[in-house]
Structure formats: structure tokens, C-alpha cells
Design an enzyme around this catalytic site. Structure first.
Site, PDB file in Angstrom:
ATOM      1  N   VAL A  78       7.311   2.298   4.072  1.00  0.00           N
ATOM      2  CA  VAL A  78       8.226   1.575   3.189  1.00  0.00           C
ATOM      3  C   VAL A  78       7.771   1.689   1.740  1.00  0.00           C
ATOM      4  CG1 VAL A  78       9.260  -0.668   2.654  1.00  0.00           C
ATOM      5  CG2 VAL A  78       8.924   0.006   5.034  1.00  0.00           C
ATOM      6  N   CYS A  79       6.485   1.520   1.476  1.00  0.00           N
ATOM      7  CA  CYS A  79       5.972   1.631   0.095  1.00  0.00           C
ATOM      8  C   CYS A  79       6.133   3.053  -0.423  1.00  0.00           C
ATOM      9  CB  CYS A  79       4.514   1.214   0.030  1.00  0.00           C
ATOM     10  SG  CYS A  79       4.230  -0.510   0.464  1.00  0.00           S
ATOM     11  N   ASP A  80       5.921   4.032   0.433  1.00  0.00           N
ATOM     12  CA  ASP A  80       6.114   5.429   0.085  1.00  0.00           C
ATOM     13  C   ASP A  80       7.561   5.649  -0.345  1.00  0.00           C
ATOM     14  OD1 ASP A  80       7.138   8.200   0.981  1.00  0.00           O
ATOM     15  OD2 ASP A  80       4.974   8.518   1.011  1.00  0.00           O
ATOM     16  N   SER A 100       0.841  -1.197   0.000  1.00  0.00           N
ATOM     17  CA  SER A 100       0.000   0.000   0.000  1.00  0.00           C
ATOM     18  C   SER A 100       0.876   1.248   0.000  1.00  0.00           C
ATOM     19  CB  SER A 100      -0.918   0.034   1.221  1.00  0.00           C
ATOM     20  OG  SER A 100      -1.635   1.267   1.253  1.00  0.00           O
TER      21      SER A 100
END
Length: 171
Positions: A61-63, A56
Site C-alpha cells: 500500500v505504501c509503495d 513503510s
């Protein structure tokens, strides 16, 4: 079936068809957030794709991962970079606008989970069931998988250098 961990102690099983290096990349449709709700194709022949599956965009971390690939994509000549999550396209578009994402395609697999199932990256169980593991694929011009990286601990970042080198080598 393959597994990944969440916070190093919860094992999550990956569902779907496991795709590996040398396999033909399944041609799959996801939904782009810019242009909004337009179909985007992953797989097929004729172009190199660096496909980044993330759980997501709303996680740290995904950002960080998506921002890093966006920055690196500017110097990847001849490589189409696509980040795919289960986030709704509207939420992804808001996130992209706030994050200044303009070098990559950010897409959603929310409709049918076709990408997650066809590439074997859907989390089948655990607290994150229904979203994707952190996995990177490179699809070569011949439509075959030339690189695959499954990040074993979902809360950790991938090996960027390895993935980017694989994408460059596929050109």
C-alpha cells in the site's frame, strides 16, 4: 487520542500532539534520502507542502501510494510533496531508485520521531507500534494546516483526489 485500525480488528492509538485543520504546522526536521542524510523541513511559511506519512515504503500500500503521489506531483505547480516514513534513509534511497521516484522528496523520521510526535501520527501500541499511521497533511503558504486525512484502516489507500485537490487549492 485518535485511533486507526490494522486489518480491521486491531485498534492502534496515535500518540503525540494532534494537529488539525487551522492549526499552525509545527516546524519539524526530517532526514532526506536524496540528497542523502540532508535535513528537510516540514512546516513553516512561504510554500505549500503536501506531507504524506506512511508506515513503510516496503509494503504494497505504501509503495502504491508513494508511486501515485510521485506521478501526480509532476502536475502540481507550486506544491512541495514530501513522503515521510520511519524507514532508514539508505533503504528509502534504494526503494526510490528501484521505483523511479524523482518528483517528490522521500524522508525519514527515524532519528527522533519528531514529525510523528509533533503531528500526532505515531502508532503508540499494537503490532506496528513505533511507526506512523497513514496520514496526509497540506500546509498552506501561511504555515497553517489546510487539510488533514487520517486513513482509518492503515492497510487501505488514502483518498488521492481529495488530498490533491486540497494541495492545489492551497496554492
Amino acid at each position: 487520542m485518535a485511533t486507526v485500525t490494522f486489518k480491521n480488528d486491531i485498534v492502534c492509538t496515535l500518540a503525540g500532539t494532534e494537529i488539525n485543520v487551522g492549526d499552525t504546522a509545527p516546524v519539524t526536521t526530517v532526514v532526506n534520502c536524496d540528497p542523502m542524510l540532508q535535513d528537510e523541513t516540514i512546516g513553516g511559511e512561504g510554500k505549500v507542502q503536501l506531507v504524506v506519512a506512511v508506515p513503510s515504503l516496503d509494503t504494497g500500500v505504501c509503495d502504491a501510494e508513494t508511486r501515485r503521489f510521485n506521478a501526480e506531483a509532476a502536475s502540481l505547480e507550486g506544491v512541495e510533496v514530501i513522503t515521510v516514513s520511519m524507514d532508514l534513509p539508505f533503504a528509502a534511497a534504494r526503494w526510490c531508485g528501484a521505483a523511479g521516484i524523482d518528483n517528490i522528496k522521500v524522508c525519514s523520521d527515524f532519528r527522533n520521531k519528531d514529525f510523528a510526535n509533533n503531528y500526532g501520527v505515531l502508532l503508540a501500541d499494537g503490532p506496528l507500534a513505533g511507526i506512523m499511521a497513514r496520514v496526509i497533511f497540506v500546509v498552506g503558504k501561511d504555515g497553517k494546516i489546510t487539510y488533514k486525512q487520517v486513513v482509518p484502516e492503515i492497510t487501505e489507500e488514502p483518498n488521492y483526489e481529495e488530498a490533491l485537490a486540497a494541495a492545489t487549492a492551497a496554492c
